[in-house]
Design an enzyme around this catalytic site. Sequence first.
Site, short mmCIF file in Angstrom:
data_model
loop_
_atom_site.label_atom_id
_atom_site.label_comp_id
_atom_site.label_asym_id
_atom_site.label_seq_id
_atom_site.Cartn_x
_atom_site.Cartn_y
_atom_site.Cartn_z
CD1 TRP A 144 -42.84 77.71 -1.29
CD2 TRP A 144 -41.10 76.57 -2.11
NE1 TRP A 144 -42.27 78.45 -2.29
CE2 TRP A 144 -41.20 77.78 -2.80
CE3 TRP A 144 -40.08 75.68 -2.44
CZ2 TRP A 144 -40.33 78.14 -3.83
CZ3 TRP A 144 -39.20 76.02 -3.47
CH2 TRP A 144 -39.33 77.25 -4.15
CG ASP B 51 -39.60 75.83 4.70
OD1 ASP B 51 -38.99 76.86 5.05
OD2 ASP B 51 -39.78 75.51 3.50
CE LYS C 122 -38.78 83.45 0.70
NZ LYS C 122 -39.26 83.52 -0.68
#
Length: 363
Positions: free
Chosen positions: A106, A174, A198
């Site tokens: 990511w 992030d 999440k």
Amino acid sequence: MSTTTTRAYNFNAGPSALPLEVLEKAQAELVNFQGTGMSVMELSHRSATFEEVHNTAIANLRKLFAVPDNYEVLFLQGGASLQFTMIPMNFLKEGQTANYVLTGSWSEKAFKEAKLFGEAVAPISTKDNKYKNIPTDVEVAATDAYVHITSNNTIYGTQWKQFPNTGNTPLIADMSSDIMSKPVDIEKFGLIYAGAQKNLGPSGVTVVIVRKDLLENANGNLPTILNYKTFADNNSLYNTPPTFGIYMLGEVLKWIEAQGGLAQVEKNNEAKAALIYDTIDNSNGFYYGHAEKDSRSLMNITFRVADEELEKKFLQEAKEAGFVGLNGHRSVGGCRASTYNAVPVEACQALADFMKQFQANNQ
């Protein structure tokens, strides 16, 4: 009536488990929210009823996460992937560089997007070590507009335990896969962003926490919908927000508070992860982890079974036993147990017991 007996052991990496109490409350309120005769999904986002839902969610997030007054809390759409683009668009100016610390897939994706908008560099990467560890420090240059990190790496199962000190250079993180899993010193950061799916709710909402002075000095010549200031100036209500997602996020925040807040949530997450890590570590090599021990994630436990054929058997038998989402990411294979906030300790205990029994049956 509770649906506990029919619930799966959900270890999906995202969208992931939601608190059962939150789901049951949403179920009860689904067709008639607060006596309106409408679902929360049917309310006008300009109505006083939804505005209260919206503002309460922001206020509770501020309270639980101890967000200082000089930060904005925004609810956006587009997931973390859109933030990969918005961050350099808003904050990377000519003559500056964007500094990305690469610790997984990511962060690679974020870095790729930044390079479309200006000079982006990655002086530190753990790729040569197969992304098994988190670096101990970062390199900051005078020309850096910001330093970007990914706080938790879902695919490789690594997590920053201590955040780097970047001085006067804004640190951007992030936090999609570990936001609000523990207390965080918000003032270390210029901006934090996270998809909700999440730890905070269903997919569709992206939380952004950004220091106000950064907004005042951001690039101004941007498309309206890609300018953070648009949302800050309109309380995240410039256009129609993901109303149901915000409602659910607000209910998850209430659930976190009922658990005892983030300090207790962190203790719960440590205990849950320990059940599985201890099983791996005490298996005499039958199971082995991907991440180095000092970089292990409390959210995503990545591991392998020493024999490839046994690994396939493990995943199949686990599926038959009611465990969902234990396959590793398609790019790396193996096994992964995602133990986010809403995954109950009973699920982690059940997985640990299953792993021990599987080993006993197959040695």
